[in-house]
Design an enzyme around this catalytic site. Structure first.
Site, PDB file in Angstrom:
ATOM      1  N   CYS A 173      -5.521  -2.148  -4.860  1.00 11.82           N
ATOM      2  CA  CYS A 173      -6.312  -2.982  -3.973  1.00 11.82           C
ATOM      3  C   CYS A 173      -5.535  -3.323  -2.719  1.00 11.82           C
ATOM      4  O   CYS A 173      -4.310  -3.242  -2.677  1.00 11.82           O
ATOM      5  CB  CYS A 173      -6.693  -4.283  -4.667  1.00 11.82           C
ATOM      6  SG  CYS A 173      -7.558  -4.020  -6.206  1.00 11.82           S
TER       7      CYS A 173
ATOM      8  N   GLY B 237      -8.008   1.221  -1.379  1.00 12.38           N
ATOM      9  CA  GLY B 237      -9.184   1.103  -2.234  1.00 12.38           C
ATOM     10  C   GLY B 237     -10.430   1.425  -1.451  1.00 12.38           C
ATOM     11  O   GLY B 237     -10.635   0.871  -0.371  1.00 12.38           O
TER      12      GLY B 237
ATOM     13  N   ASN C  31      -4.303  -8.119  -6.159  1.00 14.69           N
ATOM     14  CA  ASN C  31      -3.857  -6.729  -6.222  1.00 14.69           C
ATOM     15  C   ASN C  31      -2.828  -6.636  -7.348  1.00 14.69           C
ATOM     16  O   ASN C  31      -1.826  -7.347  -7.309  1.00 14.69           O
ATOM     17  CB  ASN C  31      -3.229  -6.337  -4.875  1.00 14.69           C
ATOM     18  CG  ASN C  31      -2.533  -4.983  -4.893  1.00 14.69           C
ATOM     19  OD1 ASN C  31      -1.570  -4.767  -4.188  1.00 14.69           O
ATOM     20  ND2 ASN C  31      -3.011  -4.064  -5.703  1.00 14.69           N
ATOM     21  N   GLY C  32      -3.060  -5.764  -8.312  1.00 18.43           N
ATOM     22  CA  GLY C  32      -2.116  -5.603  -9.408  1.00 18.43           C
ATOM     23  C   GLY C  32      -2.841  -5.607 -10.730  1.00 18.43           C
ATOM     24  O   GLY C  32      -4.066  -5.468 -10.782  1.00 18.43           O
TER      25      GLY C  32
ATOM     26  N   TYR D  12       3.991   7.326  -2.256  1.00 22.13           N
ATOM     27  CA  TYR D  12       2.614   7.731  -2.011  1.00 22.13           C
ATOM     28  C   TYR D  12       1.717   6.644  -1.438  1.00 22.13           C
ATOM     29  O   TYR D  12       0.941   6.890  -0.525  1.00 22.13           O
ATOM     30  CB  TYR D  12       1.996   8.225  -3.331  1.00 22.13           C
ATOM     31  CG  TYR D  12       0.513   8.492  -3.252  1.00 22.13           C
ATOM     32  CD1 TYR D  12       0.023   9.669  -2.682  1.00 22.13           C
ATOM     33  CD2 TYR D  12      -0.416   7.566  -3.729  1.00 22.13           C
ATOM     34  CE1 TYR D  12      -1.334   9.916  -2.589  1.00 22.13           C
ATOM     35  CE2 TYR D  12      -1.785   7.814  -3.645  1.00 22.13           C
ATOM     36  CZ  TYR D  12      -2.228   8.984  -3.072  1.00 22.13           C
ATOM     37  OH  TYR D  12      -3.565   9.220  -2.982  1.00 22.13           O
TER      38      TYR D  12
END
Ligand code: SF4
Length: 491
Positions: free
Chosen positions: A12, A38, A113-114, A264
């Site tokens: 996210c 996302g 996020n996570g 990445y």
């Protein structure tokens, strides 16, 4: 009870701003810059001093916030936003963030996020105590923990607006395990937090005197905002009308930033934890060229776009010419983060086309950032060979991805990870290349500016390469996420 997703990994992007008249438009632009984190859904919640306003839909940011009407409805000088990806079909509106809830103290929007690694256990406890869940995301666990928290936290009252609310959030955060970067918006404060290990990124920015929280610096660049600093691991920042306060309510642990963000996930133009991602990727490519050279090659070509900086570094270090041997169509999404396998197969054909003039009759070094499932690599190599390449030597700018991530990056279960199920020779044969080599884990750390990986206390989270998970996997004892079936069996 609405069950959790069988697999609830989420990647996210977060953005929040406090004290700016154009809070929602800035948030939409920030989310646009974070779209790579996302692509399934986007949402913004704003607060105008009287009420909260919310707009959340599936789709890209540009599709979600596509009219002046929508932006006008998101009034107020504070807003938070979220872009979301999840691996399962659970893309229902109820799961799109920011989540919003009315508490006894007023409203609060939460964006996360996570992944929480004890979310199943906590959720079961909460449901047994009478909580009713609306969504299948682990973020809602946090909302229920906040609702159930009362100010018994042994921590000094913060000198900020809404001190009781801040203490309740801290108390809730102390009960969760896992990786999180989090932003919350209440009637009076914008709050940001990173887990004690600092696995996922969160930064502070500023524009026209208004404070910003965001996942990456590229979200600041798009609106001309200034970078202030990273939120530190384990730090809670509280932004209100009087400015920013920093709290450190957790025990200090060694920081474990996600090394895969450099390989990445982050945008190459972002500065992450003090390092420009593009420069790190170039250094990774140079390390790869030193470690795993290809003698007598004619061209170095990247698998675009994520392999490009490493290929540039490989070419510069080896003296082999860099060529764009594969051209990417930018008008389709990233295959790595599209959910269905069929779409992944289709996606590769949609996205890439070989540039025959650069490949025909050549001994080609093909550079990619990582191999996860391997399906993309097989198609790409077939494409390069069909374009007339005499030899194809694949060089991967990270170690073999042998383990799943439980901290918020969508690596699949181990049975789908190519490097978890084949040795390098088998992978080479399966992908159809003349040679295949990966960067060593020490090479990756050298590219990060470290002498090598500290085997006793690794400087980063590198669990998807090493299998050494720094944060307890309470709900994942067998190395896999719990499924609805296993949960039922436990009952
Ligand atoms: Fe990042 Fe891999 Fe650790 Fe997940 S397991 S946080 S992808 S390094």
């Amino acid at each position: 009870m609405i069950p959790f997703d069988d697999k609830f990994h989420e990647e996210c992007g977060l953005f929040g701003i406090f004290g700016h008249g154009d809070s929602a438009p800035h948030t939409a632009l920030g989310l646009h810059a974070l779209q790579h984190r996302g692509q399934e859904a986007a949402g913004i919640v704003s607060y105008d001093g009287q009420q909260f306003h919310s707009h959340r839909t599936p789709g890209l940011v540009g599709e979600t916030f596509d009219s002046a009407d929508i932006m006008e409805r998101l009034g107020g000088d504070a807003a938070i936003g979220h872009v979301r990806y999840s691996t399962t079909g659970q893309t229902a509106l109820r799961n799109i963030q920011p989540l919003f809830a009315e508490f006894d103290f007023g409203g609060m929007a939460v964006a996360h996020n996570g992944n929480l690694t004890n979310a199943f256990s906590l959720r079961r406890e909460l449901v047994n105590r009478g909580s009713i869940f609306q969504s299948t995301t682990d973020t809602e666990v946090l909302i229920h923990l906040i609702a159930n928290s009362r100010d018994s936290t042994p921590y000094a009252r913060p000198d900020s607006a809404d001190p009781e609310v801040v203490l309740r959030v801290i108390k809730a955060l102390r009960q969760i395990q896992g990786a999180y970067s989090l932003i919350c918006l209440t009637n009076n404060v914008l709050l940001g937090a990173r887990d004690p290990w600092g696995v996922r990124p969160l930064i502070i920015g500023e524009i026209d005197g208004a404070m910003i929280l965001a996942s990456e610096t590229c979200a600041l660049d798009i609106i001309g905002a200034n970078f202030v600093r990273d939120v530190a691991p384990g730090e809670v920042v509280v932004i209100d009308k009087s400015g920013l306060k920093s709290l450190k309510p957790f025990l200090t642990v060694p920081s474990k930033f996600c090394i895969f963000e450099y390989v990445y996930f982050s945008r190459p133009d972002s500065v992450v934890e003090g390092s420009n991602v593009y420069e790190v990727r170039r250094r990774i490519g140079a390390e790869l060229a030193r470690e795993k050279p290809v003698n007598g090659a004619d061209v170095v070509t990247p698998v675009p776009d994520s392999g490009t900086p490493a290929a540039i570094g490989f070419a510069a270090e080896s003296g082999i010419p860099f060529e764009l041997g594969i051209i990417r169509n930018h008008y389709v999404g990233r295959t790595f983060i599209e959910p269905a396998d069929q779409i992944r197969h289709l996606g590769v054909r949609l996205k890439h086309n070989p540039n025959k003039a650069s490949l025909s009759g050549k001994k080609v070094v093909l550079v990619d950032d990582s191999i996860v499932r391997g399906t993309t690599s097989v198609k790409i190599v077939e494409m390069v060979r069909n374009a007339g390449a005499a030899e194809v030597h694949m060089r991967i700018a990270s170690p073999p991805t042998t383990h799943s991530c439980f901290y918020g990056v969508d690596t699949p279960d181990r049975d789908k990870l190519m490097a978890a199920n084949m040795d390098i020779k088998e992978m080479q044969h399966h992908i159809g290349v003349d040679s295949l080599s990966f960067l060593s884990i020490d090479g990756l750390y050298r590219a990060m500016g470290e002498p090598s990986r500290n085997t006793k206390q690794p400087q980063y989270c590198d669990a998807c390469f090493s299998g050494e998970y720094p944060i307890a996997l309470t709900d994942h004892q067998d190395g896999n996420p719990p499924t609805q079936l296993s949960l039922l069996a436990e009952k």
